[in-house]
Enzyme design. Structure first.
Site, PDB file in Angstrom:
ATOM      1  CD  GLU A 283      45.316  41.869  26.412  1.00 54.04           C
ATOM      2  OE1 GLU A 283      44.804  42.989  26.624  1.00 54.04           O
ATOM      3  OE2 GLU A 283      45.880  41.197  27.295  1.00 54.04           O
ATOM      4  CD  GLU A 394      40.078  44.969  30.609  1.00 52.16           C
ATOM      5  OE1 GLU A 394      40.795  45.086  31.619  1.00 52.16           O
ATOM      6  OE2 GLU A 394      40.466  44.421  29.547  1.00 52.16           O
TER       7      GLU A 394
END
Length: 479
Positions: A283, A394
């Site tokens: 990520e 997110e």
């Protein structure tokens, strides 16, 4: 989408001149001023009183406890981590968890700080040079072969690898500006042969919910259905093929995070595994995390795990994993400038791809700046290839006040507001088995709670595949 005439990024495109914003250290009008960091409010004296308050009303225990507390103060004053500046740091204070309980004895407090010091000794390596950032960060220039990654048995005695072959279709037609992280405003740079590492402090650990959990994401679902995990997403994804990388330009904002144990991030996920305990992810993106960093700046970050966030992986360089090769990028440092609502827009280019020769996963920031790589040995499934790629936002919704959080995603505005108001990803691509950059196909878009945060996908000749996303969190439709 009306974009004509507006400047969109720090990058310069050969055929689209209206995408040029050159923000140097002398052009600070692009930056949202937000200097200053939260101060610790608990004094050392209060910590000492708290430690002593648990002693019994007999002279000998009081003397013993006072001696332990005095030893704690003495051990905290010294230069614990071989950094001269560390001696000027404030004395240790108890976290709000400890203050609330009033149950920790001096011996427990001492043990806690011994554990913290042991962690810090592993993370903070000796610095050739230290640079102080305007936001208060200390950036240590560490010899590249002494960074945390080389504590791993697989890398002992080794040095960072040479740059790999970039994917075909990758262009170097973009130029970068002098300023892209706040710490570089000082004009100082790390010498060749070193890597800039944001120094971790005792206060960073004390903000964390636990010492063992510091620098790690709590375990949670990555896939589309995250209901009940406290994590909410607005993402686009592709799956059903073998993927060897991903690329996008990500719009940078400063979303409000309303709870110290929540965060807001925008990132690329490269994913493999069954989405059980064997989940592998790589990520990279930007995030606002008061718990991890102690402020509300958007910061460039990386993450990885090979067991669904259980015991492996961490943010940035907070464990042995990612190998940094660049002396101009500090992972975990604040990004500057940032986008302004109805004003200038700023985005960062990120690309993650698997080196066809050695199999390691490399990370590029901007155009041509190789940040470093995740060694292939870290992973199980990602040792081969990814089975899914995600792009998007997110947040954590802790419902700490009994209702949905007001933590913002992206710009804090819904996708329908469009350019200069809603956050975006543009030029989304994936890397195939032959190291080619390709446009996305069979796209899925998901917003876990579209009344709180939503997403809208589009495509054109300038931005390729793009999407707007985000939202304010709690509102009349998101109670």
């Amino acid at each position: 989408m009306d974009m004509k005439g507006y400047s969109v990024s720090w990058t310069k495109h050969k055929k689209e001149p209206y995408f040029a914003v050159h923000c140097t250290t002398r052009q600070r009008q692009c930056i949202q001023a937000n200097h200053g960091t939260p101060e610790e409010t608990t004094s050392p004296n209060h910590s000492l009183k708290l430690a002593l308050s648990t002693s019994q009303n007999t002279l000998l225990p009081m003397l013993l406890h006072a001696l332990v507390a005095f030893m704690l103060l003495l051990t905290s004053i010294g230069t614990a981590f071989s950094h001269p500046i560390a001696s000027n740091s404030p004395l240790p204070v108890l976290s709000h968890h400890d203050n609330a309980s009033h149950t920790l004895r001096p011996s427990a407090v001492l043990q806690k700080f011994r554990r913290i010091r042991a962690h810090l000794k592993k993370i903070n390596k000796p610095a050739v040079k230290t640079i102080k950032s305007p936001d208060g960060d200390l950036i240590d220039c560490v010899l590249s072969h002494q960074q945390p990654a080389f504590d791993h048995p697989h890398l002992k005695g080794q040095r960072p690898l040479d740059p790999p072959e970039r994917p075909k279709g990758h262009t170097d037609g973009e130029t970068i500006t002098d300023s892209f992280q706040l710490w570089t405003d000082s004009g100082e740079v790390c010498p060749e042969g070193t890597v800039p590492i944001r120094r971790t402090t005792e206060q960073d650990f004390l903000r964390a919910s636990s010492i063992g959990g510091f620098g790690r994401k709590p375990r949670r679902g990555v896939r589309r259905d995250s209901t009940g995990t406290g994590h909410e997403h607005a993402v686009v994804s592709v799956n059903g093929d073998q993927y060897y990388g991903a690329k996008a330009s990500i719009n940078v904002w400063t979303p409000t995070v309303t709870d110290p144990y929540e965060f807001s991030l925008s990132q690329i996920w490269v994913i493999a595994g069954s989405f059980g305990n064997d989940l592998n992810t790589i990520e990279a993106g930007w995030q606002v995390s008061p718990e991890l960093y102690g402020d509300n700046y958007p910061r460039f970050f990386t993450y990885w795990t090979t067991d669904a966030y259980q015991a492996t992986g961490c943010y940035n360089l907070l464990c042995s994993g990612f190998v940094q090769t660049n002396n101009r990028i500090a992972i975990g440092a604040a990004i500057s400038p940032r986008s302004i609502y109805n004003g200038r827009q700023f985005d960062i280019g990120l690309m993650v791809w698997k080196d066809p020769k050695h199999g390691h996963w490399w990370l590029e920031f901007g155009s041509g700046l190789l940040v470093g790589y995740w060694p292939a040995y870290l992973f199980s499934h990602l040792r081969n290839h990814a089975s899914m790629v995600q792009f998007g936002g997110e947040i954590v919704n802790s419902r700490s006040r009994g209702y949905h959080t007001g933590t913002q995603m992206g710009s804090g505005h819904f996708s329908e507001e469009g350019f200069r108001k809603a956050a975006y990803f543009r030029n989304l691509q994936v890397v195939d088995w032959d190291n080619n950059l390709l446009p996305l196909s069979n796209i899925h878009q998901v917003a876990d709670h579209s009344n709180c945060y939503d997403i809208r996908v589009g495509s054109n000749n300038v931005w390729g595949t793009y999407f707007y996303y985000g939202g304010p969190g709690r509102n009349v439709r998101c109670p």
